[in-house]
Design a protein around this motif. Sequence first.
Motif, PDB file in Angstrom:
ATOM      1  N   ASN A 107       4.771   7.291   8.329  1.00  0.00           N
ATOM      2  CA  ASN A 107       5.836   6.309   8.101  1.00  0.00           C
ATOM      3  C   ASN A 107       7.232   6.877   8.328  1.00  0.00           C
ATOM      4  N   LYS A 108       7.321   8.061   8.918  1.00  0.00           N
ATOM      5  CA  LYS A 108       8.621   8.712   9.055  1.00  0.00           C
ATOM      6  C   LYS A 108       9.561   8.010  10.030  1.00  0.00           C
ATOM      7  N   ALA A 109       9.037   7.082  10.812  1.00  0.00           N
ATOM      8  CA  ALA A 109       9.890   6.371  11.760  1.00  0.00           C
ATOM      9  C   ALA A 109      10.648   5.232  11.086  1.00  0.00           C
ATOM     10  N   TYR A 110      10.419   5.022   9.762  1.00  0.00           N
ATOM     11  CA  TYR A 110      11.060   3.907   9.064  1.00  0.00           C
ATOM     12  C   TYR A 110      11.816   4.431   7.843  1.00  0.00           C
ATOM     13  N   ARG A 111      12.979   3.839   7.624  1.00  0.00           N
ATOM     14  CA  ARG A 111      13.796   4.221   6.467  1.00  0.00           C
ATOM     15  C   ARG A 111      14.256   2.964   5.734  1.00  0.00           C
ATOM     16  N   CYS A 112      14.564   3.116   4.442  1.00  0.00           N
ATOM     17  CA  CYS A 112      15.114   2.001   3.673  1.00  0.00           C
ATOM     18  C   CYS A 112      16.088   2.553   2.641  1.00  0.00           C
ATOM     19  N   ASP A 113      17.114   1.766   2.332  1.00  0.00           N
ATOM     20  CA  ASP A 113      18.114   2.154   1.345  1.00  0.00           C
ATOM     21  C   ASP A 113      17.621   1.800  -0.057  1.00  0.00           C
ATOM     22  N   PRO A 114      18.131   2.478  -1.079  1.00  0.00           N
ATOM     23  CA  PRO A 114      17.788   2.097  -2.461  1.00  0.00           C
ATOM     24  C   PRO A 114      18.311   0.689  -2.758  1.00  0.00           C
ATOM     25  N   PHE A 115      17.692   0.008  -3.698  1.00  0.00           N
ATOM     26  CA  PHE A 115      18.075  -1.380  -3.986  1.00  0.00           C
ATOM     27  C   PHE A 115      17.833  -1.701  -5.450  1.00  0.00           C
TER      28      PHE A 115
ATOM     29  N   ARG B 269       3.488  -4.042   9.402  1.00  0.00           N
ATOM     30  CA  ARG B 269       2.629  -2.867   9.183  1.00  0.00           C
ATOM     31  C   ARG B 269       2.837  -2.331   7.772  1.00  0.00           C
ATOM     32  N   PRO B 270       1.769  -2.298   6.939  1.00  0.00           N
ATOM     33  CA  PRO B 270       1.901  -1.741   5.582  1.00  0.00           C
ATOM     34  C   PRO B 270       2.219  -0.250   5.636  1.00  0.00           C
ATOM     35  N   LEU B 271       3.151   0.160   4.816  1.00  0.00           N
ATOM     36  CA  LEU B 271       3.534   1.568   4.760  1.00  0.00           C
ATOM     37  C   LEU B 271       2.837   2.207   3.558  1.00  0.00           C
ATOM     38  N   ALA B 272       1.639   2.683   3.797  1.00  0.00           N
ATOM     39  CA  ALA B 272       0.816   3.260   2.733  1.00  0.00           C
ATOM     40  C   ALA B 272       1.160   4.726   2.514  1.00  0.00           C
ATOM     41  N   GLY B 273       1.005   5.177   1.262  1.00  0.00           N
ATOM     42  CA  GLY B 273       1.172   6.587   0.952  1.00  0.00           C
ATOM     43  C   GLY B 273       2.591   7.022   0.642  1.00  0.00           C
TER      44      GLY B 273
ATOM     45  N   THR C  40      13.043   6.227 -14.862  1.00  0.00           N
ATOM     46  CA  THR C  40      12.075   5.847 -15.887  1.00  0.00           C
ATOM     47  C   THR C  40      10.653   6.109 -15.414  1.00  0.00           C
ATOM     48  N   PHE C  41      10.388   5.798 -14.146  1.00  0.00           N
ATOM     49  CA  PHE C  41       9.070   6.029 -13.553  1.00  0.00           C
ATOM     50  C   PHE C  41       9.243   6.762 -12.230  1.00  0.00           C
ATOM     51  N   THR C  42       8.344   7.687 -11.970  1.00  0.00           N
ATOM     52  CA  THR C  42       8.384   8.436 -10.709  1.00  0.00           C
ATOM     53  C   THR C  42       6.985   8.469 -10.105  1.00  0.00           C
ATOM     54  N   ASP C  43       6.939   8.808  -8.839  1.00  0.00           N
ATOM     55  CA  ASP C  43       5.666   8.992  -8.133  1.00  0.00           C
ATOM     56  C   ASP C  43       4.803   7.734  -8.165  1.00  0.00           C
ATOM     57  N   LEU C  44       5.427   6.582  -7.924  1.00  0.00           N
ATOM     58  CA  LEU C  44       4.679   5.334  -7.778  1.00  0.00           C
ATOM     59  C   LEU C  44       4.269   5.238  -6.310  1.00  0.00           C
ATOM     60  N   ARG C  45       2.985   5.396  -6.010  1.00  0.00           N
ATOM     61  CA  ARG C  45       2.521   5.542  -4.632  1.00  0.00           C
ATOM     62  C   ARG C  45       1.914   4.239  -4.117  1.00  0.00           C
ATOM     63  N   THR C  46       2.319   3.840  -2.901  1.00  0.00           N
ATOM     64  CA  THR C  46       1.813   2.604  -2.314  1.00  0.00           C
ATOM     65  C   THR C  46       0.368   2.775  -1.855  1.00  0.00           C
ATOM     66  N   ASP C  47      -0.403   1.678  -1.992  1.00  0.00           N
ATOM     67  CA  ASP C  47      -1.812   1.708  -1.598  1.00  0.00           C
ATOM     68  C   ASP C  47      -1.959   1.376  -0.114  1.00  0.00           C
ATOM     69  N   ALA C  48      -3.185   1.097   0.330  1.00  0.00           N
ATOM     70  CA  ALA C  48      -3.439   0.824   1.744  1.00  0.00           C
ATOM     71  C   ALA C  48      -2.716  -0.437   2.218  1.00  0.00           C
ATOM     72  N   ASN C  49      -2.379  -1.338   1.291  1.00  0.00           N
ATOM     73  CA  ASN C  49      -1.653  -2.558   1.645  1.00  0.00           C
ATOM     74  C   ASN C  49      -0.142  -2.387   1.524  1.00  0.00           C
ATOM     75  N   GLY C  50       0.299  -1.167   1.262  1.00  0.00           N
ATOM     76  CA  GLY C  50       1.729  -0.904   1.135  1.00  0.00           C
ATOM     77  C   GLY C  50       2.308  -1.391  -0.183  1.00  0.00           C
TER      78      GLY C  50
ATOM     79  N   ALA D 152       6.662  -2.747   7.321  1.00  0.00           N
ATOM     80  CA  ALA D 152       7.618  -2.649   8.426  1.00  0.00           C
ATOM     81  C   ALA D 152       7.323  -3.768   9.414  1.00  0.00           C
ATOM     82  N   GLY D 153       8.339  -4.560   9.734  1.00  0.00           N
ATOM     83  CA  GLY D 153       8.134  -5.687  10.630  1.00  0.00           C
ATOM     84  C   GLY D 153       8.020  -6.985   9.855  1.00  0.00           C
ATOM     85  N   ASP D 154       7.809  -8.069  10.587  1.00  0.00           N
ATOM     86  CA  ASP D 154       7.757  -9.391   9.986  1.00  0.00           C
ATOM     87  C   ASP D 154       6.452 -10.094  10.329  1.00  0.00           C
ATOM     88  N   GLY D 155       6.085 -11.023   9.467  1.00  0.00           N
ATOM     89  CA  GLY D 155       4.934 -11.882   9.756  1.00  0.00           C
ATOM     90  C   GLY D 155       3.614 -11.139   9.743  1.00  0.00           C
TER      91      GLY D 155
END
Length: 277
Positions: free
Chosen positions: A174-182, A75-79, A141-151, A68-71
Motif C-alpha cells: 500500500n506504499k503507493a497511497y497516502r492519507c492525511d490525519p483526520f 482496492r482495500p488497503l489491508a494490513g 488512546t488506541f494504537t496498532d489498529l490493523r485493517t483486515d482483508a477488506n481494509g 483506494a479508488g472509488d466504486g
Amino acid sequence: MHSAITRSDGGLLRRGRGTGRLPRGIVAVCGALVGMVMLLTVALAPFGATANATMTTSGMFITISAKAGDGDSARPLAGDTYSVAYVAEVEFNADHTAITGFKTNTWFEDVDRDWGKLTSSQYSAAAKEVVAYADKHDGYTFTDLRTDANGKVTTPSLNFGIYLVKRVGVADANKAYRCDPFFVMLPETNGSTNIDDWDYRVTASPKFEQIATPVPTPSSPTPTPTPTPTPTAPGESSIAKTGAAVMRYVEAAVILGAMAFTIMFVRAQLRLRRKER
C-alpha cells in the motif's frame, strides 16, 4: 434467629413462625402495590428511561474503511495500522437532544480550538498540529489498529467526543497511497434533533492520494573514446606525410639493390682474372 420490623405505633411485629407472621391480607395488598409500581415504570419508560439509556456509550465506535479508488473498483488497503486519540468531549443540552459545544480534553489543552466553528481547511490544519502534539506526548488512546482483508478495522467502545485518526503503519503493498490525519465526531447527528436518528457507529473513509512513482532515468552508455588525430603542419596533410614515408622506403631499397649489384659485379670480375692467370 428472629428479625424485627418497627411498627408505626412504636411496637414490634415479630417475623417468623407462629403468631408473629404477617396477615395474608397485608401480604396481598403489598404484592398488589409492587405490581402497580412495576407497571407504571414500564409505561413511563419511553418518556425518560429509554432516552437516557440511548445516550450511553455502550456499542458506540468508529469503523475505519480504507480503500483506494472509488466504486466497485476500489482496492482495500489491508494490513495498515491506525492510531486514535480522544481530543475533545461533546457537550449536550439539558435533555440531551442537541450538541451545544465541545470541551478539549486536558491532555490536548495546548492545541485547543473552538471545534464547532472550524472550516474544512482549518480542521485539516488542526489535525496536523494535533498529530504532531500527540506524537510528541504519546497522546493516543488506541494504537496498532490493523485493517483486515477488506481494509476495515473497528475501535473498541468509545465515549462521545471528537477523535483524531492517524495512519501510522503502511503495508508494503500500500506504499503507493497516502492519507492525511483526520477528525471523526461521535455521534454524528446528521442535522437531526432526534437522538434516535443519530449515528453512534460511524464509518470513516479516509481519502487516499496515489503517490507518483518516480521513473528511473536510463543510464547513458559510456562513449567510446575517439582517437585524437596527429596534428599536421599548416598546408600539409596526413596523406602527404604517408606518401613521403613510402618514398623513403623505396629509395632505401634502390640503394641497397645497387650496392648488392656492385658487389656481385666486382666478384664476377675477380673470378675472370683468376681464370686468365
